[in-house]
Design a protein around this motif. Sequence first.
Motif, PDB file in Angstrom:
ATOM      1  N   GLU A 241       2.957   6.042   3.800  1.00 51.08           N
ATOM      2  CA  GLU A 241       2.196   6.378   4.862  1.00 51.08           C
ATOM      3  C   GLU A 241       1.091   5.380   5.195  1.00 51.08           C
ATOM      4  OE1 GLU A 241       0.748  10.328   4.567  1.00 51.08           O
ATOM      5  OE2 GLU A 241       2.271  11.165   3.245  1.00 51.08           O
ATOM      6  N   GLY A 242       0.651   4.765   4.234  1.00 46.82           N
ATOM      7  CA  GLY A 242      -0.310   3.585   4.614  1.00 46.82           C
ATOM      8  C   GLY A 242       0.100   2.507   5.372  1.00 46.82           C
ATOM      9  N   LYS A 243       1.385   2.300   5.443  1.00 45.02           N
ATOM     10  CA  LYS A 243       1.909   1.072   6.163  1.00 45.02           C
ATOM     11  C   LYS A 243       1.583   1.174   7.820  1.00 45.02           C
ATOM     12  CE  LYS A 243       6.724   2.506   5.988  1.00 45.02           C
ATOM     13  NZ  LYS A 243       8.044   2.088   5.482  1.00 45.02           N
ATOM     14  N   LYS A 244       1.269   2.762   8.035  1.00 44.19           N
ATOM     15  CA  LYS A 244       1.331   2.733   9.605  1.00 44.19           C
ATOM     16  C   LYS A 244      -0.040   2.028   9.880  1.00 44.19           C
ATOM     17  CE  LYS A 244       3.427   7.050   9.132  1.00 44.19           C
ATOM     18  NZ  LYS A 244       3.276   8.587   9.193  1.00 44.19           N
ATOM     19  N   LEU A 245      -1.032   2.126   9.029  1.00 48.08           N
ATOM     20  CA  LEU A 245      -2.476   1.610   9.268  1.00 48.08           C
ATOM     21  C   LEU A 245      -2.899   0.325   8.532  1.00 48.08           C
ATOM     22  CD1 LEU A 245      -4.415   5.052   8.777  1.00 48.08           C
ATOM     23  CD2 LEU A 245      -3.748   3.864  11.063  1.00 48.08           C
ATOM     24  N   PHE A 246      -2.024  -0.114   7.572  1.00 47.54           N
ATOM     25  CA  PHE A 246      -2.683  -1.296   6.789  1.00 47.54           C
ATOM     26  C   PHE A 246      -1.359  -2.240   6.549  1.00 47.54           C
ATOM     27  CE2 PHE A 246      -5.304   2.304   5.684  1.00 47.54           C
ATOM     28  CZ  PHE A 246      -6.634   1.916   5.903  1.00 47.54           C
ATOM     29  N   HIS A 247      -1.821  -3.472   6.384  1.00 47.28           N
ATOM     30  CA  HIS A 247      -0.806  -4.421   5.673  1.00 47.28           C
ATOM     31  C   HIS A 247      -1.031  -4.238   4.050  1.00 47.28           C
ATOM     32  CE1 HIS A 247       0.749  -6.025   9.317  1.00 47.28           C
ATOM     33  NE2 HIS A 247      -0.858  -6.394   9.796  1.00 47.28           N
ATOM     34  N   PHE A 248       0.189  -4.720   3.252  1.00 47.98           N
ATOM     35  CA  PHE A 248      -0.205  -4.744   2.030  1.00 47.98           C
ATOM     36  C   PHE A 248       0.445  -6.365   1.656  1.00 47.98           C
ATOM     37  CE2 PHE A 248       0.400  -0.342   2.745  1.00 47.98           C
ATOM     38  CZ  PHE A 248      -0.802   0.167   2.139  1.00 47.98           C
ATOM     39  N   PHE A 249      -0.493  -6.959   0.700  1.00 47.56           N
ATOM     40  CA  PHE A 249      -0.152  -8.345   0.494  1.00 47.56           C
ATOM     41  C   PHE A 249      -0.276  -8.273  -0.935  1.00 47.56           C
ATOM     42  CE2 PHE A 249      -2.254  -8.458   4.340  1.00 47.56           C
ATOM     43  CZ  PHE A 249      -1.222  -9.638   5.338  1.00 47.56           C
ATOM     44  N   HIS A 250       0.850  -8.686  -1.924  1.00 48.62           N
ATOM     45  CA  HIS A 250       0.605  -8.639  -3.367  1.00 48.62           C
ATOM     46  C   HIS A 250       0.356 -10.271  -3.809  1.00 48.62           C
ATOM     47  CE1 HIS A 250       2.936  -5.078  -4.292  1.00 48.62           C
ATOM     48  NE2 HIS A 250       3.437  -5.241  -3.150  1.00 48.62           N
ATOM     49  N   LEU A 251      -0.803 -10.300  -4.435  1.00 51.33           N
ATOM     50  CA  LEU A 251      -1.232 -11.633  -4.813  1.00 51.33           C
ATOM     51  C   LEU A 251      -1.479 -12.046  -6.177  1.00 51.33           C
ATOM     52  CD1 LEU A 251      -4.399 -11.160  -2.336  1.00 51.33           C
ATOM     53  CD2 LEU A 251      -2.448 -12.540  -1.855  1.00 51.33           C
ATOM     54  N   ASP A 252      -1.620 -13.272  -6.569  1.00 54.06           N
ATOM     55  CA  ASP A 252      -1.899 -13.534  -7.945  1.00 54.06           C
ATOM     56  C   ASP A 252      -3.215 -13.107  -8.212  1.00 54.06           C
ATOM     57  OD1 ASP A 252       0.526 -14.657  -8.276  1.00 54.06           O
ATOM     58  OD2 ASP A 252      -0.158 -16.749  -7.505  1.00 54.06           O
ATOM     59  N   GLN A 253      -3.712 -12.993  -9.605  1.00 52.85           N
ATOM     60  CA  GLN A 253      -4.727 -12.467 -10.141  1.00 52.85           C
ATOM     61  C   GLN A 253      -5.930 -13.284  -9.701  1.00 52.85           C
ATOM     62  OE1 GLN A 253      -4.981  -9.635 -11.982  1.00 52.85           O
ATOM     63  NE2 GLN A 253      -7.040  -9.611 -12.445  1.00 52.85           N
ATOM     64  N   GLU A 254      -5.798 -14.433  -9.719  1.00 51.57           N
ATOM     65  CA  GLU A 254      -7.136 -15.467  -9.461  1.00 51.57           C
ATOM     66  C   GLU A 254      -7.349 -15.638  -8.024  1.00 51.57           C
ATOM     67  OE1 GLU A 254      -3.133 -17.957 -10.426  1.00 51.57           O
ATOM     68  OE2 GLU A 254      -4.221 -16.187 -11.200  1.00 51.57           O
ATOM     69  N   ASP A 255      -6.374 -15.045  -7.095  1.00 51.71           N
ATOM     70  CA  ASP A 255      -6.449 -15.326  -5.517  1.00 51.71           C
ATOM     71  C   ASP A 255      -7.226 -14.041  -4.996  1.00 51.71           C
ATOM     72  OD1 ASP A 255      -5.110 -17.708  -5.933  1.00 51.71           O
ATOM     73  OD2 ASP A 255      -3.566 -17.169  -5.199  1.00 51.71           O
ATOM     74  N   PHE A 256      -7.149 -12.613  -5.555  1.00 55.95           N
ATOM     75  CA  PHE A 256      -7.556 -11.652  -5.015  1.00 55.95           C
ATOM     76  C   PHE A 256      -8.721 -11.564  -4.297  1.00 55.95           C
ATOM     77  CE2 PHE A 256      -8.986  -9.688  -8.707  1.00 55.95           C
ATOM     78  CZ  PHE A 256      -9.733  -8.716  -8.328  1.00 55.95           C
ATOM     79  N   ILE A 257      -9.767 -12.081  -5.136  1.00 57.66           N
ATOM     80  CA  ILE A 257     -11.418 -12.041  -4.694  1.00 57.66           C
ATOM     81  C   ILE A 257     -11.581 -12.776  -3.589  1.00 57.66           C
ATOM     82  CG2 ILE A 257     -13.558 -12.485  -5.205  1.00 57.66           C
ATOM     83  CD1 ILE A 257     -12.564  -9.713  -6.215  1.00 57.66           C
ATOM     84  N   LYS A 258     -10.948 -14.068  -3.421  1.00 61.29           N
ATOM     85  CA  LYS A 258     -11.197 -14.933  -2.538  1.00 61.29           C
ATOM     86  C   LYS A 258     -10.602 -14.388  -1.196  1.00 61.29           C
ATOM     87  CE  LYS A 258     -10.393 -19.524  -1.133  1.00 61.29           C
ATOM     88  NZ  LYS A 258      -9.721 -21.183  -1.282  1.00 61.29           N
TER      89      LYS A 258
END
Length: 407
Positions: free
Chosen positions: A255-272
């Motif tokens: 249901e969330g994909k109607k409102l949001f994009h989802f990106f899978h990231l590496d652990q070290e990249d997600f905060i940036k």
Amino acid sequence: MAEILPFEGVFFNLKKAGNISSLIAPPYDVIKERSNFLSPYNITKLTLSWEENDYKQRGELFRKWLKEEILTVDSSPAFYLHYHYFTLEGKKFLRKGFFALVKLYPFEKKVILPHEKTLASPKEDRFKLLKEVKTSLEPVFFLLPDGLKVVKHLENARKEKIFEFEKGDETHLLFAVREEEIIDQIVREVDQKKLYIADGHHRYETSLLYSKENPSFTHILGYLVAMEDEGLKILPAHRLIKSVPKTALLRLFEEGKKLFHFFHLDQEDFIKSLEEKGRKHHAFAMVRKGEKPVLIVSINEKKVEEEISDHSPAWKKLDISILHSVILEEIMGLKEEELQSEGLLKYIVDRGEALRLIEKGDFVMGFFLNPTRIEEVKKVADRGEKMPGKATYFYPKVPSGLVIQKP
């Protein structure tokens, strides 16, 4: 509008009490480890409960310290200018503030504006203590709009140094400003402004209640910082959840994909990536043990905000509002109040500790946020609304024990 006054501060007598760095402490509500405060004269002996229902004993101890001159009263009224040097994420900052007495106003007068909900239990605790000590042991932290000029008046005045010391990676300088002309000018300028509570909502509401029973109690100890101060920092309180139904996760991605994009990231990249996306979008990072972090980014900000009803546009634009009202409650079916009552929700500022708790398995997931901005706090408070729980964590905390209000 807001009324502030100079006052005769109560200070620790260092000849009897010892080094000031061993006497101060964070505010009562953020202390986790009491063993850090070993001095028999540490301010926590007054601000924290050490035995069950020991409010009367703490009131007696406070009066004993005054009588024995462990605590001494300043010679004449002053505003107390405070320089707070600290390090955050490897960068050095200076926050400038000053201590003053602040007149109590009910919130409906719209002179003192809150932004945070309060809980009954902490207010009951602070009220019992206030009844015994009859004064402000700890300041309420206020934000002063267009306040840089006010602080500059204090900096340009004749100053008498009270303290200069280091504690950990922080340095504190405290000065008394007693010039009547400067004091009068500051009082007049603040009289044209509202004040916004940053920290100390429970203490402020408790003081209002106490003043109804004790009409002579009209002012409390305040710590005022210009809203534009470069050293004024807010950290996000991330959300950790102990248990989440699999169906809730499925709904988030379906249901969330109607409102949001989802990106899978590496652990070290997600905060940036979270910081970068958060500049233009509502953005969150979801972390689960053994899984790559998922960056959740709004597709259309206006459409996401329209999912929330019964609140102002300012409230709807908060990331924290989107997280709780849209992602957790509407999509995943997880209500903040129910998570809290069942002990399933933890707010945590330390990002590294949050990640360790998830990896350890104490929590199944965490939602990481960008910090709420000062201008967002002001807009929501101006509307008379309260933010969701733990929407702000002002850093660093104003130490307790630097100065106390004279009883």
